[in-house]
Design an enzyme around this catalytic site. Sequence first.
Site, PDB file in Angstrom:
ATOM      1  N   GLY A 201      -2.543   3.218  -6.374  1.00 22.38           N
ATOM      2  CA  GLY A 201      -1.256   3.895  -6.183  1.00 22.38           C
ATOM      3  C   GLY A 201      -0.429   3.204  -5.123  1.00 22.38           C
ATOM      4  O   GLY A 201      -0.737   2.072  -4.730  1.00 22.38           O
ATOM      5  N   ASN A 202       0.611   3.848  -4.663  1.00 22.11           N
ATOM      6  CA  ASN A 202       1.444   3.261  -3.604  1.00 22.11           C
ATOM      7  C   ASN A 202       1.982   4.374  -2.703  1.00 22.11           C
ATOM      8  O   ASN A 202       1.695   5.548  -2.918  1.00 22.11           O
ATOM      9  CB  ASN A 202       2.563   2.423  -4.201  1.00 22.11           C
ATOM     10  CG  ASN A 202       3.472   3.235  -5.104  1.00 22.11           C
ATOM     11  OD1 ASN A 202       4.187   4.108  -4.644  1.00 22.11           O
ATOM     12  ND2 ASN A 202       3.403   2.947  -6.408  1.00 22.11           N
ATOM     13  N   ARG A 203       2.766   3.987  -1.702  1.00 21.36           N
ATOM     14  CA  ARG A 203       3.159   4.942  -0.659  1.00 21.36           C
ATOM     15  C   ARG A 203       4.417   5.745  -0.960  1.00 21.36           C
ATOM     16  O   ARG A 203       4.920   6.448  -0.091  1.00 21.36           O
ATOM     17  CB  ARG A 203       3.403   4.197   0.652  1.00 21.36           C
ATOM     18  CG  ARG A 203       2.173   3.541   1.189  1.00 21.36           C
ATOM     19  CD  ARG A 203       2.538   2.826   2.469  1.00 21.36           C
ATOM     20  NE  ARG A 203       1.417   2.035   2.929  1.00 21.36           N
ATOM     21  CZ  ARG A 203       1.046   1.972   4.202  1.00 21.36           C
ATOM     22  NH1 ARG A 203       1.710   2.641   5.110  1.00 21.36           N
ATOM     23  NH2 ARG A 203       0.030   1.222   4.536  1.00 21.36           N
ATOM     24  N   SER A 204       4.952   5.607  -2.144  1.00 18.92           N
ATOM     25  CA  SER A 204       6.186   6.339  -2.448  1.00 18.92           C
ATOM     26  C   SER A 204       5.942   7.847  -2.365  1.00 18.92           C
ATOM     27  O   SER A 204       4.945   8.360  -2.852  1.00 18.92           O
ATOM     28  CB  SER A 204       6.649   5.963  -3.856  1.00 18.92           C
ATOM     29  OG  SER A 204       7.677   6.833  -4.253  1.00 18.92           O
TER      30      SER A 204
END
Length: 397
Positions: A201-204
């Site tokens: 995933g990512n930090r958005s």
Amino acid sequence: MNVLVGVSGGVAAYKAAHLVRELGRRGHAVRVVMTEAATRFIGPVTFTGLTGAPPVVDLWDARYAGEVHVELAAWADALVVAPATANLLARAASGVADDALTATILCFDGPRLFAPAMHARMWAQPATRRNAARLAEDGAILVGPVEGALASGEVGLGRMAEPEAIADAVERLLRRDLVGRTVVVSAGGTCEDLDPVRFLGNRSTGRMGYAIAERAAARGARAILVTGPSALATPPGAERVDVRSARDMEAAIGRVRAEADAIVMAAAVADYRPAALATDKIAKSDGPLTLELVRNPDILAGLGAWRAGPRPVLVGFALETRDVLERARAKRAKKRVDLVVANRAADALGTTTNRAIFVDDDGDETLPELDKRALADRILDWIGARLGQLGRPGAGN
Ligand code: C5P
């Protein structure tokens, strides 16, 4: 429109009279609710003169037959508190309702705006910053404070924004310029599953996309929010479609793209996904683990290639750690989109404000640091102007 002006007890309360007059001059019906402390700074009779009705100060006033805060809240299309003192911000942020103004604030579920005014040191206090941030998080718009001469004679950040600027912000909040338009917004980060318990995933956080959907709905559009997993609440009035992976998101957008007047890709879409999804949890071994990743579809580029004419208007984001402008320009050309909103990762990720550059046909424009909701409005202004140039579908376009 019906605008309720709340006045709390600070020196800037005298400027609330100008605000009330300015809102009236712009054609709005205005009513006033004051705190007890505000009456020490400006006489209620001033507001009676300006609005034609006495301001509400005392919840227990025998003149009110029913519950005056309920009646005022139902009457108002927008609520603006100017000045909003540090004390008022604190009470409003925590949902205290111990006088006419705070009870009305708590009872009102429409657009609200606060114009803080206080000594610069009070504004700088972590407690006040927390309260202001909490109100913004809960959906309020904050206008100011601005830098300038304070009541103490010092100069600092704490002065109330000018009444004209507050009236402008109220009008922006009440604008219904997107009625009849459909705006599709993607938001959040996608999750690419590795096994039943793990994902890439990512930090958005989704804040930018949610703000765009919220403002699009508030401005009258049908707002369809296609979102990766996010802890944020569905913006009022938006239709929410929950997705998990990039491929889910592509499919969901594919189902609504033909209805869209504009599509804004604010999601942080994973570029790669694991080549295989393990049916069982991947067990550890002593050695290193190599994951094989395959490319995900580029949803925005796909929309650019699919679109035959100028509709739907396409907006993408470019989040970069360096060469922001060059990369944004290249992305705009490659993905065939109308507007690229470029920003630095450090300015945009996990924050509530953003510093952005608009890259379009005309070149680039650097915007000041804005609250994500204010940036959302700028993006929607851009879309509204472009749609205005294109005219309504079927009207010769
Ligand atoms: O190329 P880059 O990922 O920086 O492009 C960012 C823009 O493209 C964003 O608007 C993002 O939502 C969109 N995008 C997409 N599909 C991908 C990757 C990015 O639609 N697989």
